[in-house]
Design a protein around this motif. Structure first.
Motif, PDB file in Angstrom:
ATOM      1  N   ALA A 197       1.278  -0.878  -0.098  1.00 25.16           N
ATOM      2  CA  ALA A 197       0.005   0.159   0.394  1.00 25.16           C
ATOM      3  C   ALA A 197       0.553   1.114   0.304  1.00 25.16           C
ATOM      4  O   ALA A 197       0.317   1.927  -0.633  1.00 25.16           O
ATOM      5  CB  ALA A 197      -0.842  -0.153   1.118  1.00 25.16           C
ATOM      6  N   VAL A 198       1.994   0.871   1.026  1.00 28.45           N
ATOM      7  CA  VAL A 198       2.683   2.386   1.031  1.00 28.45           C
ATOM      8  C   VAL A 198       3.307   2.720   0.076  1.00 28.45           C
ATOM      9  O   VAL A 198       3.551   3.619  -1.327  1.00 28.45           O
ATOM     10  CB  VAL A 198       4.105   2.494   2.239  1.00 28.45           C
ATOM     11  CG1 VAL A 198       4.700   3.166   1.927  1.00 28.45           C
ATOM     12  CG2 VAL A 198       3.235   2.696   3.534  1.00 28.45           C
ATOM     13  N   SER A 199       4.492   1.818  -0.888  1.00 30.43           N
ATOM     14  CA  SER A 199       4.592   1.653  -1.786  1.00 30.43           C
ATOM     15  C   SER A 199       3.342   2.502  -3.312  1.00 30.43           C
ATOM     16  O   SER A 199       3.655   3.097  -4.317  1.00 30.43           O
ATOM     17  CB  SER A 199       4.926   0.297  -2.686  1.00 30.43           C
ATOM     18  OG  SER A 199       6.387  -0.258  -1.918  1.00 30.43           O
ATOM     19  N   LYS A 200       1.910   1.616  -3.360  1.00 27.72           N
ATOM     20  CA  LYS A 200       1.663   2.155  -4.070  1.00 27.72           C
ATOM     21  C   LYS A 200       0.598   3.510  -4.658  1.00 27.72           C
ATOM     22  O   LYS A 200       0.824   4.359  -4.710  1.00 27.72           O
ATOM     23  CB  LYS A 200      -0.107   1.861  -3.861  1.00 27.72           C
ATOM     24  CG  LYS A 200      -0.721   2.038  -5.038  1.00 27.72           C
ATOM     25  CD  LYS A 200      -2.419   0.752  -5.037  1.00 27.72           C
ATOM     26  CE  LYS A 200      -3.604   1.531  -5.854  1.00 27.72           C
ATOM     27  NZ  LYS A 200      -4.317   0.394  -6.004  1.00 27.72           N
ATOM     28  N   VAL A 201       0.885   3.982  -3.123  1.00 25.86           N
ATOM     29  CA  VAL A 201       0.297   5.520  -2.567  1.00 25.86           C
ATOM     30  C   VAL A 201       1.802   6.642  -2.541  1.00 25.86           C
ATOM     31  O   VAL A 201       1.913   7.742  -3.435  1.00 25.86           O
ATOM     32  CB  VAL A 201       0.573   5.445  -0.819  1.00 25.86           C
ATOM     33  CG1 VAL A 201       0.218   7.482  -0.785  1.00 25.86           C
ATOM     34  CG2 VAL A 201      -0.702   5.223   0.022  1.00 25.86           C
ATOM     35  N   LEU A 202       2.990   5.894  -2.776  1.00 27.01           N
ATOM     36  CA  LEU A 202       4.038   7.176  -3.586  1.00 27.01           C
ATOM     37  C   LEU A 202       4.225   7.332  -5.155  1.00 27.01           C
ATOM     38  O   LEU A 202       4.258   7.980  -5.361  1.00 27.01           O
ATOM     39  CB  LEU A 202       5.440   6.153  -2.548  1.00 27.01           C
ATOM     40  CG  LEU A 202       5.619   6.154  -0.839  1.00 27.01           C
ATOM     41  CD1 LEU A 202       7.114   5.857  -0.600  1.00 27.01           C
ATOM     42  CD2 LEU A 202       5.021   7.411  -0.552  1.00 27.01           C
TER      43      LEU A 202
END
Lengths: 517, 92
Positions: free
Chosen positions: A98-103
């Motif tokens: 999720a964090v990768s996607k958000v960034l």
């Protein structure tokens, strides 16, 4: 690492709110008494500010599959990427993913200012996953606002941990404050290691929701309350809900229509519970508004929505597509700050554009004021009222009049009135799936569409055939293809002004103050 | 005796962290219970935890193969209602 987690087969679901909610949606803003600090917090939040939703984007990440309650408007089994309704999601993410996607999204779409966790279950029934995502984002992407929405059952225990992160808003779905009403909405909750049913379950849930609301308000966190309007179940009761949550300090109360179709497989869908008509929804939103001004552009987003409200660019950012991407977020943050500054400069310039009617306002008017913030800050009871008009729009992106009438399966409904434009909801056309294109079928489908549009006086579309045109006119609905590709609000404003100017029984004939686009 | 998760499980993760024996596996196409480790929560909880939070009817069976959450028990939807609706949708 959980990153090898399979992404298929995750049951779509709702944390309780999502039969009709999702993102921070339209609701009651305490207009004139809205403190500057709160106004600053919502000013570039696309879900809370109607003006901001033209400029800024939001995204949801689906990290929270589990739920701790059952709502009658939710079905945990379905995962359909063709649907856009709350609680439905295509791809379950681990916190790291999720964090990768958000960034990746934040770097590619600098307008993305808000990240929400809304499901597909209840975010707070998955505390480790939800809090880990927030922890990492607070550290790695401090320029993104974080929000969470919850059914409230686990909220009191997690308030303090939530407050450790960049959380500015929490949405609680509160459908009732009376356990007898709640027992008709929630068949069970999971509470202290047992499944609890009936009135007792509703009693516990209500107590937790109210306690969580009070705790958040006491800690200075903005709380929005979502309610799903279920005709015959909680419709009248929502006025009481509104009164109670406002008294406790909720800054918005968002009343949303029940979404229930048999094919959704929900209790309400299967048992034939109907959703509210546009008129019922509007009347209730008006009743709940009280001294607050309602914002009504909520689009009831999916739990994995990406992009501007009403659009979903999630398909551009699947795990496959972001895999291996190295995001230089420090560089992205610089660019994001530039884009935000330019948006704000643009908004400020628009504010200086002379308006047809100058109304003193605590905040600058914008050219979008006909739908937006000016309407939050004051009501104009002295304005001679022209009659409100319901209009349907054929749109694929929720922003423009860009769809051929015959191709539209859903229509976005708006109400235009002297005080502005508000998004009412969507109506879906269910045609037979026979695959036949016989003339009879076409005529029948058209009749179904016309029935579906009952109450609308205008339908805006990019194009429309000669025959449906005639049928619509005969049914008292005026087709309009003159605003193909125009932004929806601008088109509706123009059409309403034309209707007012032409008389059309909208008297007294006064060009609406806010219609200055 | 041990409980069993069968087809129909939607992999929602609700049960996994609750299991006092760590017997639930994140498997595909659906989660599984390791029969060797499942205690049916005896000695830990009054009710088996997985079956108490599972949102899907009929997918957790007891040691005799009987569903702990039979059709209709969680959603309140009468089991025959699905057939009625399916027929109605097909007839459209």
């Amino acid at each position: 690492m959980e990153s090898k987690l399979s992404v298929n087969g995750v049951g779509a679901s709702c944390h309780d709110t999502r039969a009709a909610s999702g993102c921070g949606g339209g609701s009651g803003l305490a207009g004139s008494e809205l403190p500057a600090a709160i106004r600053a917090k919502i000013d570039n939040h696309p879900c809370f500010s109607e003006d901001a939703h033209h400029h800024y984007a939001r995204m949801h990440v689906a990290v929270a599959p589990a739920c701790n309650i059952q709502c009658h408007y939710c079905n945990r089994k379905y995962d359909c990427s063709n649907e856009s309704r709350p609680g439905v999601v295509s791809e379950l993410l681990t916190p790291d993913q999720a964090v990768s996607k958000v960034l990746a999204v934040a770097a590619a779409i600098p307008q993305m200012t808000v990240l929400g966790i809304a499901g597909p279950g209840d975010p707070l029934a998955n505390p480790q996953r939800t809090l880990e995502t927030f922890r990492q984002l607070t550290e790695k992407a401090p320029d993104i606002k974080l929000c969470v929405s919850t059914n409230g059952l686990a909220l009191p225990e997690l308030v303090d941990e939530l407050c450790l992160h960049n959380i500015e808003h929490v949405t609680i779905t509160i459908n009732c404050v009376d356990p007898d009403v709640g027992a008709q909405i929630y068949p069970w909750i999971f509470w202290k290691n047992r499944r609890v049913t009936g009135r007792k379950a509703a009693e516990i849930l209500i107590a937790q929701q109210q306690k969580g609301l009070e705790m958040l308000v006491a800690r200075g966190v903005l709380v929005k309350v979502n309610s799903v309007l279920i005709p015959g179940v909680n419709d009248e009761h929502l006025k009481e809900v509104s009164r109670v949550v406002k008294a406790k300090g909720a800054f918005l109360h968002n009343v949303m229509p029940l979404i229930a179709e048999p094919e959704h497989g929900t209790f309400y869908g299967l048992m034939g519970q109907r959703g509210p008509t546009a008129g019922e929804l509007g009347a209730l939103q008006e009743a709940c508004a009280g001294d607050m001004r309602m914002m009504r552009h909520c689009r009831q987003c999916r739990a994995d929505a990406v992009g501007m409200l009403g659009e979903d660019r999630g398909a551009e950012f699947t795990l496959e597509k972001i895999a291996g991407q190295e995001i230089d977020y420090a560089a992205a943050m610089v660019r994001r700050a530039e884009v935000h500054a330019s948006i704000e400069a643009q908004r400020a310039t628009k504010n200086q554009t002379p308006c047809a009617t100058q109304v003193p306002s605590p905040r600058p008017r914008t050219s979008e004021a006909y739908v937006s913030l000016a309407s939050l800050t004051r009501r104009r009871p002295t304005q001679p009222a022209t009659r409100p008009v319901l209009m349907a729009v054929a749109t694929t992106d929720g922003q423009h009049v860009d769809q051929h009438f015959a191709q539209a399966r859903t229509f976005a409904l708006y109400e235009a009135s002297a005080s502005g434009i508000r998004f009412i909801g969507e109506r879906r056309v269910v045609h037979e799936q026979g695959g036949s294109t016989s003339r009879d079928d076409t005529t029948r489908a058209l009749q179904q569409t016309i029935e579906m549009l009952a109450g609308c006086e205008v339908v805006l579309c990019s194009r429309i055939g000669y025959e449906p045109w005639g049928h619509l006119e005969a049914a008292g609905i005026r087709p309009n293809g003159e605003y193909a590709m125009a932004p929806i609000e601008a088109a509706i404003t123009a059409v309403y002004r034309e209707m007012v100017a032409a008389g059309h029984g909208l008297s007294p004939v006064t060009t609406p103050v806010l219609m200055t686009a | 005796m041990a409980l069993q998760i069968i087809e129909g499980c939607v992999n929602c993760w609700a049960c996994l962290p609750l299991c006092p024996s760590g017997a639930i596996q994140d498997a595909r196409p659906h989660f599984l219970i390791d029969a060797e480790h499942c205690s049916e929560c005896a000695g830990d909880f009054a009710d088996p935890q997985c079956a108490s939070i599972c949102p899907v009817e009929g997918v957790i069976l007891d040691g005799l193969g009987v569903p702990l959450n039979p059709p209709g028990s969680l959603t309140g939807v009468p089991p025959d209602r699905w057939d009625v609706i399916r027929t109605a949708i097909q007839a459209r």
